[in-house]
Design a protein around this motif. Structure first.
Motif, PDB file in Angstrom:
ATOM      1  N   ASP A  58      -2.198  16.906 -24.112  1.00  0.00           N
ATOM      2  CA  ASP A  58      -3.005  15.935 -23.362  1.00  0.00           C
ATOM      3  C   ASP A  58      -2.922  16.192 -21.857  1.00  0.00           C
ATOM      4  O   ASP A  58      -3.932  16.105 -21.154  1.00  0.00           O
ATOM      5  CB  ASP A  58      -2.526  14.503 -23.670  1.00  0.00           C
ATOM      6  N   GLY A  59      -1.695  16.515 -21.401  1.00  0.00           N
ATOM      7  CA  GLY A  59      -1.524  16.780 -19.975  1.00  0.00           C
ATOM      8  C   GLY A  59      -2.358  17.985 -19.571  1.00  0.00           C
ATOM      9  O   GLY A  59      -3.016  17.982 -18.518  1.00  0.00           O
ATOM     10  N   ARG A  60      -2.354  19.007 -20.423  1.00  0.00           N
ATOM     11  CA  ARG A  60      -3.102  20.237 -20.107  1.00  0.00           C
ATOM     12  C   ARG A  60      -4.611  19.932 -20.059  1.00  0.00           C
ATOM     13  O   ARG A  60      -5.337  20.393 -19.187  1.00  0.00           O
ATOM     14  CB  ARG A  60      -2.798  21.282 -21.172  1.00  0.00           C
ATOM     15  N   LEU A  61      -5.050  19.143 -21.019  1.00  0.00           N
ATOM     16  CA  LEU A  61      -6.468  18.765 -21.074  1.00  0.00           C
ATOM     17  C   LEU A  61      -6.861  18.041 -19.787  1.00  0.00           C
ATOM     18  O   LEU A  61      -7.891  18.324 -19.167  1.00  0.00           O
ATOM     19  CB  LEU A  61      -6.665  17.842 -22.282  1.00  0.00           C
ATOM     20  N   PHE A  62      -6.010  17.106 -19.376  1.00  0.00           N
ATOM     21  CA  PHE A  62      -6.306  16.341 -18.156  1.00  0.00           C
ATOM     22  C   PHE A  62      -6.347  17.253 -16.931  1.00  0.00           C
ATOM     23  O   PHE A  62      -7.277  17.210 -16.126  1.00  0.00           O
ATOM     24  CB  PHE A  62      -5.266  15.221 -17.952  1.00  0.00           C
ATOM     25  N   VAL A  63      -5.324  18.111 -16.818  1.00  0.00           N
ATOM     26  CA  VAL A  63      -5.263  18.977 -15.634  1.00  0.00           C
ATOM     27  C   VAL A  63      -6.481  19.905 -15.603  1.00  0.00           C
ATOM     28  O   VAL A  63      -7.126  20.087 -14.570  1.00  0.00           O
ATOM     29  CB  VAL A  63      -3.927  19.759 -15.600  1.00  0.00           C
ATOM     30  N   THR A  64      -6.840  20.440 -16.764  1.00  0.00           N
ATOM     31  CA  THR A  64      -7.971  21.376 -16.805  1.00  0.00           C
ATOM     32  C   THR A  64      -9.283  20.672 -16.467  1.00  0.00           C
ATOM     33  O   THR A  64     -10.079  21.165 -15.676  1.00  0.00           O
ATOM     34  CB  THR A  64      -8.093  21.991 -18.219  1.00  0.00           C
ATOM     35  N   ALA A  65      -9.509  19.525 -17.074  1.00  0.00           N
ATOM     36  CA  ALA A  65     -10.818  18.883 -16.919  1.00  0.00           C
ATOM     37  C   ALA A  65     -10.934  18.071 -15.627  1.00  0.00           C
ATOM     38  O   ALA A  65     -12.016  17.953 -15.068  1.00  0.00           O
ATOM     39  CB  ALA A  65     -11.097  17.974 -18.123  1.00  0.00           C
ATOM     40  N   CYS A  66      -9.847  17.500 -15.171  1.00  0.00           N
ATOM     41  CA  CYS A  66      -9.974  16.480 -14.119  1.00  0.00           C
ATOM     42  C   CYS A  66      -9.241  16.822 -12.824  1.00  0.00           C
ATOM     43  O   CYS A  66      -9.718  16.505 -11.728  1.00  0.00           O
ATOM     44  CB  CYS A  66      -9.445  15.130 -14.604  1.00  0.00           C
TER      45      CYS A  66
ATOM     46  N   VAL B 202       0.824  -1.209   0.000  1.00  0.00           N
ATOM     47  CA  VAL B 202       0.000   0.000   0.000  1.00  0.00           C
ATOM     48  C   VAL B 202       0.860   1.263   0.000  1.00  0.00           C
ATOM     49  O   VAL B 202       0.695   2.140  -0.859  1.00  0.00           O
ATOM     50  CB  VAL B 202      -0.970   0.008   1.214  1.00  0.00           C
ATOM     51  N   GLY B 203       1.799   1.347   0.944  1.00  0.00           N
ATOM     52  CA  GLY B 203       2.622   2.555   1.077  1.00  0.00           C
ATOM     53  C   GLY B 203       3.306   2.951  -0.232  1.00  0.00           C
ATOM     54  O   GLY B 203       3.086   4.063  -0.747  1.00  0.00           O
ATOM     55  N   PRO B 204       4.127   2.058  -0.818  1.00  0.00           N
ATOM     56  CA  PRO B 204       4.808   2.416  -2.057  1.00  0.00           C
ATOM     57  C   PRO B 204       3.848   2.757  -3.203  1.00  0.00           C
ATOM     58  O   PRO B 204       4.111   3.686  -3.978  1.00  0.00           O
ATOM     59  CB  PRO B 204       5.595   1.140  -2.405  1.00  0.00           C
ATOM     60  N   ALA B 205       2.721   2.050  -3.297  1.00  0.00           N
ATOM     61  CA  ALA B 205       1.777   2.321  -4.396  1.00  0.00           C
ATOM     62  C   ALA B 205       1.184   3.720  -4.248  1.00  0.00           C
ATOM     63  O   ALA B 205       1.063   4.462  -5.225  1.00  0.00           O
ATOM     64  CB  ALA B 205       0.673   1.268  -4.404  1.00  0.00           C
ATOM     65  N   VAL B 206       0.838   4.078  -3.006  1.00  0.00           N
ATOM     66  CA  VAL B 206       0.263   5.405  -2.777  1.00  0.00           C
ATOM     67  C   VAL B 206       1.296   6.485  -3.101  1.00  0.00           C
ATOM     68  O   VAL B 206       1.001   7.494  -3.751  1.00  0.00           O
ATOM     69  CB  VAL B 206      -0.247   5.527  -1.316  1.00  0.00           C
ATOM     70  N   LYS B 207       2.537   6.238  -2.687  1.00  0.00           N
ATOM     71  CA  LYS B 207       3.604   7.212  -2.958  1.00  0.00           C
ATOM     72  C   LYS B 207       3.785   7.434  -4.469  1.00  0.00           C
ATOM     73  O   LYS B 207       3.859   8.569  -4.946  1.00  0.00           O
ATOM     74  CB  LYS B 207       4.920   6.678  -2.369  1.00  0.00           C
ATOM     75  N   ALA B 208       3.793   6.333  -5.215  1.00  0.00           N
ATOM     76  CA  ALA B 208       3.965   6.435  -6.677  1.00  0.00           C
ATOM     77  C   ALA B 208       2.803   7.199  -7.302  1.00  0.00           C
ATOM     78  O   ALA B 208       2.988   8.022  -8.209  1.00  0.00           O
ATOM     79  CB  ALA B 208       4.074   5.037  -7.284  1.00  0.00           C
ATOM     80  N   ALA B 209       1.579   6.943  -6.800  1.00  0.00           N
ATOM     81  CA  ALA B 209       0.410   7.616  -7.372  1.00  0.00           C
ATOM     82  C   ALA B 209       0.466   9.113  -7.095  1.00  0.00           C
ATOM     83  O   ALA B 209       0.185   9.943  -7.971  1.00  0.00           O
ATOM     84  CB  ALA B 209      -0.867   7.016  -6.778  1.00  0.00           C
ATOM     85  N   LEU B 210       0.868   9.489  -5.871  1.00  0.00           N
ATOM     86  CA  LEU B 210       0.948  10.913  -5.533  1.00  0.00           C
ATOM     87  C   LEU B 210       2.027  11.596  -6.365  1.00  0.00           C
ATOM     88  O   LEU B 210       1.876  12.742  -6.800  1.00  0.00           O
ATOM     89  CB  LEU B 210       1.216  11.092  -4.036  1.00  0.00           C
ATOM     90  N   LYS B 211       3.109  10.869  -6.622  1.00  0.00           N
ATOM     91  CA  LYS B 211       4.185  11.449  -7.436  1.00  0.00           C
ATOM     92  C   LYS B 211       3.685  11.694  -8.861  1.00  0.00           C
ATOM     93  O   LYS B 211       3.955  12.737  -9.465  1.00  0.00           O
ATOM     94  CB  LYS B 211       5.399  10.520  -7.459  1.00  0.00           C
ATOM     95  N   ALA B 212       2.918  10.738  -9.405  1.00  0.00           N
ATOM     96  CA  ALA B 212       2.381  10.914 -10.768  1.00  0.00           C
ATOM     97  C   ALA B 212       1.499  12.163 -10.822  1.00  0.00           C
ATOM     98  O   ALA B 212       1.529  12.918 -11.797  1.00  0.00           O
ATOM     99  CB  ALA B 212       1.592   9.681 -11.181  1.00  0.00           C
ATOM    100  N   ASN B 213       0.722  12.393  -9.752  1.00  0.00           N
ATOM    101  CA  ASN B 213      -0.113  13.602  -9.723  1.00  0.00           C
ATOM    102  C   ASN B 213       0.755  14.859  -9.743  1.00  0.00           C
ATOM    103  O   ASN B 213       0.464  15.819 -10.459  1.00  0.00           O
ATOM    104  CB  ASN B 213      -0.977  13.626  -8.458  1.00  0.00           C
ATOM    105  N   ALA B 214       1.823  14.847  -8.938  1.00  0.00           N
ATOM    106  CA  ALA B 214       2.689  16.029  -8.875  1.00  0.00           C
ATOM    107  C   ALA B 214       3.361  16.272 -10.233  1.00  0.00           C
ATOM    108  O   ALA B 214       3.500  17.416 -10.669  1.00  0.00           O
ATOM    109  CB  ALA B 214       3.730  15.835  -7.781  1.00  0.00           C
ATOM    110  N   ASP B 215       3.721  15.170 -10.925  1.00  0.00           N
ATOM    111  CA  ASP B 215       4.407  15.300 -12.219  1.00  0.00           C
ATOM    112  C   ASP B 215       3.534  15.930 -13.301  1.00  0.00           C
ATOM    113  O   ASP B 215       4.048  16.434 -14.298  1.00  0.00           O
ATOM    114  CB  ASP B 215       4.881  13.921 -12.707  1.00  0.00           C
ATOM    115  N   ASP B 216       2.203  15.886 -13.129  1.00  0.00           N
ATOM    116  CA  ASP B 216       1.324  16.480 -14.137  1.00  0.00           C
ATOM    117  C   ASP B 216       1.679  17.949 -14.369  1.00  0.00           C
ATOM    118  O   ASP B 216       1.591  18.452 -15.484  1.00  0.00           O
ATOM    119  CB  ASP B 216      -0.142  16.424 -13.678  1.00  0.00           C
ATOM    120  N   LEU B 217       2.070  18.625 -13.276  1.00  0.00           N
ATOM    121  CA  LEU B 217       2.342  20.060 -13.380  1.00  0.00           C
ATOM    122  C   LEU B 217       3.480  20.341 -14.352  1.00  0.00           C
ATOM    123  O   LEU B 217       3.469  21.348 -15.047  1.00  0.00           O
ATOM    124  CB  LEU B 217       2.656  20.632 -11.997  1.00  0.00           C
ATOM    125  N   GLY B 218       4.422  19.408 -14.419  1.00  0.00           N
ATOM    126  CA  GLY B 218       5.545  19.587 -15.333  1.00  0.00           C
ATOM    127  C   GLY B 218       5.175  19.328 -16.795  1.00  0.00           C
ATOM    128  O   GLY B 218       5.971  19.586 -17.691  1.00  0.00           O
TER     129      GLY B 218
END
Ligand code: HEC
Ligand code: HEC
Ligand code: HEC
Length: 451
Positions: free
Chosen positions: A345-353, A323-339
């Motif tokens: 596609d990334g912009r579309l996702f960030v704007t809509a979702c 659980v711990g590592p999976a949650v960490k990886a998921a949170l990191k993927a969310n943070a990476d969206d900003l980059g």
């Protein structure tokens, strides 16, 4: 004399070809007739005489109350009541590879329902898939599971159904091309795939686990949706709980091949199956939503038993360290969206979702994390597309909470881009092929269905 000789010669010689063929044809026809007669005898079941409809007052209230819980655990109403229709009056269309089968009226109406059925006729239908008049029922009615229900629970179901109001709603004829509509042929299907018999507890397992196995396998028939089926429509026993398509959605695997990064622990299962949503796995939407609504009628003990058994299918509790590592990886993927804001596609996702599905450095249980959700990791993109296009109503998933619908705001290409973006940034799995076509198809099917 010569005539006599001639005759003898003819009689002694090998008969002309035509009559030999004729004899073979005769043998063949005889075999076919015997075969048909034999099969007809094998397929034949007696009709059970009609009885006067038992008075509601003839059933003890405890038995009726028990029947109500059994009916909820067996999802009778999900299949035998249509949206906006009369309770238990049938008419629910089930599309199969062999045509469309409509559930029947099982209210105690004498003409259209089962008001004239004796308890024995009802027991036979549930345990053997045979109607009162002796005709074979189609396995769209999950009698391959219900055969495992014990007699007391079937009697309670009978008491519950016979005390409901009769509905004078005629049955909808099935739409099945020849020869699939021939009920007698079901006897052959049963011979190949149907094992009649009551549930047998597994020795060495706890009472709670066995109760859960009974609920899951006999009553709630979870595997009817979560197990792939073979060419003739039977569940593949060798692929139990491997996940399967159902009604345009995909019911994910419940065994070790479940694709979500966080294991299905007892805690996650309990929350998902009782509240319709769990912290790490998200919401029960589509065909899974009514399952959760009906399970709400079960006692807490039964729900714990169900969870205990379902957990054991995938052994989630033993994998809690993931659980711990999976949650960490998921949170990191969310943070990476900003980059990736310069990528379309990334912009579309960030704007809509991301306005809802981004919660900084912790998971928000009522807004599922998309890196942990099975909709993104299963090989079939249907669930994700359904949810993006049509959202999740206040009734489904977490009660009172809505995921908005994007059908009007996003083109098929936009939805495909977002799905593809999630698939590539949240998983290491192969990308989904032909996504925009799939989006167009699901959009068209749902809009036809809602007309
Ligand atoms: C997955 C959908 C589904 C579920 C769940 C379901 N049924 Fe049915 N049932 C059907 C269909 C479809 C038929 C019609 C089968 C046919 O025409 O051969 C049917 C037929 C029946 C029949 C035969 C009726 C007749 O007129 O011949 C009975 C009795 C019945 N169901 C009782 C129940 C009960 C009791 C439950 C809950 C424990 C239940 N069903 C749950 C789909 C379902
Ligand atoms: C009518 C078909 C149907 C039945 C019956 C059914 N399910 Fe499901 N189930 C689905 C579908 C479809 C999904 C995907 C829902 C979604 O994406 O929100 C699902 C999702 C799930 C999930 C989440 C899996 C994941 O990885 O996301 C679990 C757990 C689950 N079901 C357990 C059960 C159990 C336990 C039962 C029996 C009590 C059951 N299901 C009965 C169709 C069904
Ligand atoms: C206004 C807030 C909001 C927006 C915007 C939003 N969602 Fe959701 N989403 C939710 C909520 C709330 C839920 C949980 C709903 C529930 O449980 O009833 C959810 C659930 C989901 C689920 C889980 C479905 C399941 O079966 O477990 C997925 C996948 C999802 N959203 C994808 C998206 C995508 C992709 C976008 C952008 C196109 C998006 N969402 C935009 C609020 C939002």
């Amino acid at each position: 004399m010569s005539t006599h000789e001639n005759l003898q010669t003819t009689a002694g010689a090998t008969p002309p070809k035509r009559s030999r063929i004729g004899r073979w044809i005769a043998i063949f026809v005889a075999l076919v007739i015997c075969g048909i007669a034999g099969f007809a005898a094998f397929a034949w079941r007696p009709s059970i005489p009609e009885v006067p409809t038992p008075a509601a007052s003839s059933f003890p209230p405890e038995l009726v109350a028990r029947g109500q819980r059994v009916a909820a655990a067996g999802f009778c109403a999900s299949c035998h009541t249509i949206a906006g229709g009369k309770p238990l009056a049938g008419g629910y269309a089930m599309k199969t590879g062999f045509g469309t089968i409509y559930s029947t009226n099982i209210s105690p109406d004498r003409e259209n329902g089962i008001g004239a059925w004796s308890e024995d006729a009802f027991l036979r239908a549930m345990h053997e898939g045979v109607a009162r008049d002796g005709s074979h029922l189609f396995p769209a009615f999950p009698y391959d599971h219900f055969t495992k229900i014990n007699d007391e629970d079937v009697r309670a179901l009978y008491a519950y159904i016979m005390t409901r109001p009769p509905q004078s709603v005629p049955n909808h004829p099935n739409e099945m091309p020849f020869p699939f509509g021939i009920r007698a042929l079901q006897a052959g299907w049963k011979l190949l795939f149907f094992h009649e018999g009551r549930f047998v507890p597994t020795a060495g397992k706890s009472v709670e686990w066995n109760r859960g196995a009974y609920l899951t396998e006999a009553l709630s028939h979870c595997s009817a949706c979560h197990t792939p089926r073979g060419l003739l429509g039977a569940e593949l026993e060798s692929r139990l709980y491997d996940g399967a398509p159902v009604d345009g959605w995909f019911a994910p695997a419940l065994n070790a091949s479940n694709t979500t990064p966080v294991p299905w622990t007892s805690e996650e299962l309990y929350s998902y199956l009782t509240a319709g949503v769990s912290e790490y796995h998200g919401s029960a939407a589509g065909p899974m939503a009514p399952v959760v609504h009906e399970l709400g009628e079960l006692s807490p003990d039964d729900l714990h038993a169900l969870v205990s058994y379902v957990e054991s299918i995938g052994n989630g509790d033993a994998q809690i360290a993931q659980v711990g590592p999976a949650v960490k990886a998921a949170l990191k993927a969310n943070a990476d969206d900003l980059g990736r804001i310069h990528d379309r596609d990334g912009r579309l996702f960030v704007t809509a979702c991301a306005s809802c599905h981004y919660n900084g450095n912790r998971i928000n249980p009522s807004r599922p994390d998309l890196g942990l959700n099975s909709a993104v990791s299963v090989d079939d993109p249907s669930n994700l597309i359904h949810v993006i296009l049509f959202g999740i109503s206040a009734r489904d998933g977490a009660p009172g909470i809505v995921m908005p619908s994007f059908a009007r705001g996003l083109s098929d290409q936009d939805v495909a881009s977002i799905a593809n973006y999630l698939r590539t940034t949240r998983t290491s799995k192969a990308s989904w092929p032909d996504l925009d076509k799939k989006v167009a198809q699901i959009r068209a099917e749902r809009s036809v269905a809602s007309k």
